[in-house]
Design an enzyme around this catalytic site. Structure first.
Site, PDB file in Angstrom:
ATOM      1  N   GLU A  37      -2.649   3.735   8.865  1.00 41.20           N
ATOM      2  CA  GLU A  37      -1.488   4.227   9.596  1.00 41.20           C
ATOM      3  C   GLU A  37      -0.998   5.465   8.842  1.00 41.20           C
ATOM      4  O   GLU A  37      -0.751   5.391   7.639  1.00 41.20           O
ATOM      5  CB  GLU A  37      -0.404   3.144   9.602  1.00 41.20           C
ATOM      6  CG  GLU A  37       0.741   3.510  10.499  1.00 41.20           C
ATOM      7  CD  GLU A  37       1.816   2.426  10.579  1.00 41.20           C
ATOM      8  OE1 GLU A  37       1.589   1.304  10.078  1.00 41.20           O
ATOM      9  OE2 GLU A  37       2.872   2.734  11.137  1.00 41.20           O
ATOM     10  N   ARG A 263      -6.952  -8.722   0.045  1.00 46.17           N
ATOM     11  CA  ARG A 263      -6.418  -7.436  -0.397  1.00 46.17           C
ATOM     12  C   ARG A 263      -6.651  -7.254  -1.877  1.00 46.17           C
ATOM     13  O   ARG A 263      -6.749  -8.224  -2.621  1.00 46.17           O
ATOM     14  CB  ARG A 263      -4.894  -7.401  -0.214  1.00 46.17           C
ATOM     15  CG  ARG A 263      -4.379  -7.348   1.150  1.00 46.17           C
ATOM     16  CD  ARG A 263      -2.860  -7.414   1.124  1.00 46.17           C
ATOM     17  NE  ARG A 263      -2.265  -6.093   1.076  1.00 46.17           N
ATOM     18  CZ  ARG A 263      -2.131  -5.319   2.140  1.00 46.17           C
ATOM     19  NH1 ARG A 263      -2.530  -5.728   3.313  1.00 46.17           N
ATOM     20  NH2 ARG A 263      -1.582  -4.130   2.045  1.00 46.17           N
ATOM     21  N   LYS A 273       3.570   0.755   0.680  1.00 48.59           N
ATOM     22  CA  LYS A 273       3.866   2.159   0.978  1.00 48.59           C
ATOM     23  C   LYS A 273       5.360   2.430   0.926  1.00 48.59           C
ATOM     24  O   LYS A 273       5.785   3.517   0.553  1.00 48.59           O
ATOM     25  CB  LYS A 273       3.348   2.511   2.370  1.00 48.59           C
ATOM     26  CG  LYS A 273       1.849   2.703   2.419  1.00 48.59           C
ATOM     27  CD  LYS A 273       1.478   3.211   3.792  1.00 48.59           C
ATOM     28  CE  LYS A 273       0.089   2.786   4.162  1.00 48.59           C
ATOM     29  NZ  LYS A 273      -0.157   2.954   5.591  1.00 48.59           N
TER      30      LYS A 273
END
Ligand code: ATP
Ligand code: MG
Length: 557
Positions: A37, A263, A273
């Site tokens: 994204e 992850r 983020k």
């Protein structure tokens, strides 16, 4: 961990892909995608995902698409789109012509939503999020059918068209998938698939005021692009039934399959983020590419190489178990590489002046120095020596303990590549601080040899005063002083390491001042550094990548 962390070759994802290739399941080449994204810079966690997505495609002769997953209009920006492409190329991967924007599919996604309505599989809902809570149940209690669920197809088509036209305010209506309010999986209890958002999109402008939700959009993006293997992180495992439901409900032929892996988490840093953005925006670091940041551009500026990061990703491997990786492993990977590749130079970070009293004034000798003991092809260079030199302050002790093999009054030490010197006396200032050493050298020991066979245990580095250049060494350390910043509800900002950057003016040998920006070097006995590009500095700047001390190998003992 095996001795060679690069030796992990296969994993459950590669085994599955191999089976699918063998059986010809998808009837086309292996197609993966990396779908960031564009709302931030890529970080070391993304490196793992990139290595899996691009790596798997490469190994099976397929392709990996780069797709900007830009379906959320509020936080996205072209600055991020550009940096993402730059960082992936730098890592050594390429998407060829397969660069896509999810927002380019908005028309098709809208049509798919209309199709679901026509098939009686989606409906427009007027409940506010508050009101929805009365119907959705919880982990222990099934939900109940909300009002509007049995609207006619015609009513839903009309309402959805009016949502698109802008007749409703944000949150006033949603489009929901009609699945099962009693499903044990809460994501399957009639999830929202479209919402109203009167917000401009950075690429689509004001064309849309309805935007698809991630779970609806992502599987369609994969399907439109002909993705075969949609590889993502474990938190999406519970969304997979919805991913499959959407494509099945549209009778999609040969649908992509989602497979999840764990992850990457790393000690002493943060990867969200939101937190990284906060560090940048509030000035705790100098920018996204601050060498303390876990971002790809930060790691690059710190002196990490693409191959060291790929090796790290390989060492971490691909599993289904959530775990936290020790930052020492990352440091190990770059240290191993730089040990083999980085040329050695001499630099003095905390200088103490030494005058060699029996050496002629004005004379300079150029000593031959090996550039890299690990790599004979790196050749040699000449290093100046003269009557006045700098050594590290810590290489001299006035009252040394027994096993101190460096310089002390009356003791000898070898100067790297040069001569053996002996310390005669110490000069102090009025405050009693040592400001200079007076030494003599032994001309018979040129190059550091001892023709008489006497034992000199210590070897130290130095820089000749007259030829020395000034430089700046930026000694970076971990950004946080706890392993898991922000754990247990503690504000992560209170756990920043106040000593994560120490700036030292230093003296460097002349050759070192000529290094091109981005060159990795070893400062002998000190650490690995990279020549930085800081254009505001009036002298060469070197960022410390890692120290020489291998704490990873220690941990493995
Ligand atoms: P955030 O939640 O902080 O916004 P994100 O995971 O949503 O981050 P994306 O840009 O959506 O960030 O991520 C792109 C891809 O990278 C996704 O497929 C995601 O699963 C993967 N990814 C992100 N973080 C990690 C990580 N720490 N380890 C492995 N893969 C990751
Ligand atoms: Mg995301």
């Amino acid at each position: 961990m095996e001795e060679n962390p690069g030796s992990v070759k296969t994993d459950f994802i590669r085994e599955k892909v191999a089976r699918d290739v063998e059986s010809g399941k998808f009837g086309k080449e292996v197609t993966t995608r990396f779908p960031p994204e564009p709302n931030g810079y890529l970080h070391i966690g993304h490196v793992k995902a990139i290595c899996v997505d691009f790596g798997v495609a490469e190994e099976f002769g397929g392709v990996c698409h780069l797709r900007m997953d830009d379906t959320n209009p509020t936080k996205e920006d072209t600055e991020y789109v550009d940096s993402i492409q730059e960082d992936i190329h730098w890592l050594g991967f390429d998407w060829g012509s397969h660069f896509y924007y999810a927002s380019d599919y908005f028309d098709r996604m809208y049509d798919c939503a209309v199709e679901l309505i026509k098939r009686g599989k989606a409906y427009v809902c007027a409940l506010t999020p508050e009101e929805w809570k009365e119907y959705c149940g919880d982990l222990f209690k099934p939900g109940a059918n909300p009002p509007g669920r049995d609207n006619s197809i015609e009513e839903n088509l009309d309402l959805f068209a009016r949502m698109r036209k802008g007749e409703f305010a944000d949150g006033e209506r949603t489009l929901r998938a009609k699945i099962d309010m009693a499903s044990p999986n809460i994501h399957m209890r009639d999830p929202v698939i479209y919402r109203v958002r009167h917000t401009s999109h950075f690429r689509q402008g004001d064309k849309w005021c309805v935007y698809p939700m991630y779970d609806f959009a992502h599987c369609l993006e994969d399907a439109f692009e002909g993705v075969t293997h949609s590889l993502c992180t474990l938190e999406f495992e519970i969304h997979r039934p919805l991913y499959d439901w959407v494509l099945q409900s549209l009778d999609w032929k040969n649908p992509p399959e989602q497979t999840e892996f764990s992850r990457l988490n790393l000690t002493y840093t943060v990867m969200s983020k939101r937190k990284l953005l906060q560090l940048v925006k509030e000035g705790y670091v100098a920018g996204w590419d601050d060498p303390r940041m876990p971002t790809i551009c930060g790691l690059r500026r710190r002196g990490y190489t693409p191959s060291s990061l790929r090796k790290f990703a390989q060492a971490v491997g691909v599993t289904k178990f959530n775990s936290v990786t020790d930052a020492a492993l990352l440091e190990y990977c770059v240290r191993e590489e730089l040990n083999a590749t980085a040329p050695r130079f001499m630099a003095v970070l905390d200088p103490l002046k030494v005058v060699i009293e029996n050496y002629p004034e004005g004379k300079t000798e150029w000593m031959e120095a090996v550039n890299n003991p690990e790599d004979a092809s790196a050749g040699t260079r000449l290093v100046p020596f003269g009557r006045e030199i700098y050594i590290e302050r810590s290489d001299f002790m006035e009252n040394p303990p027994k096993k101190f093999f460096r310089l002390q009054v009356g003791g000898e030490v070898r100067l790297r590549y040069t001569y053996i010197i002996k310390c005669e006396r110490v000069i102090k200032d009025a405050g009693g601080n040592i400001v200079e050493l007076r030494c003599t050298y032994d001309p018979a020991t040129r190059g550091g040899s001892t023709p008489d066979g006497r034992k000199v245990k210590g070897t130290i580095h130095y820089v000749a005063c007259r030829e020395a250049k000034k430089g700046e060494a930026r000694l970076y350390d971990r950004l946080f002083n706890v392993e898991n910043p922000g754990a247990d509800g503690v504000d992560f900002l209170t756990q920043l390491n106040p000593d994560s950057l120490t700036v030292r003016e230093c003296y460097i040998e002349p050759e070192l001042a000529k290094c091109a920006v981005g060159t990795s070097v070893q400062f002998e006995r000190i650490g690995y550094f990279v020549a930085d590009r800081d254009a505001t500095a009036d002298r060469p700047v070197f960022n410390r990548t890692v120290t020489l001390k291998d704490s990873w190998a220690k941990l493995q003992e």
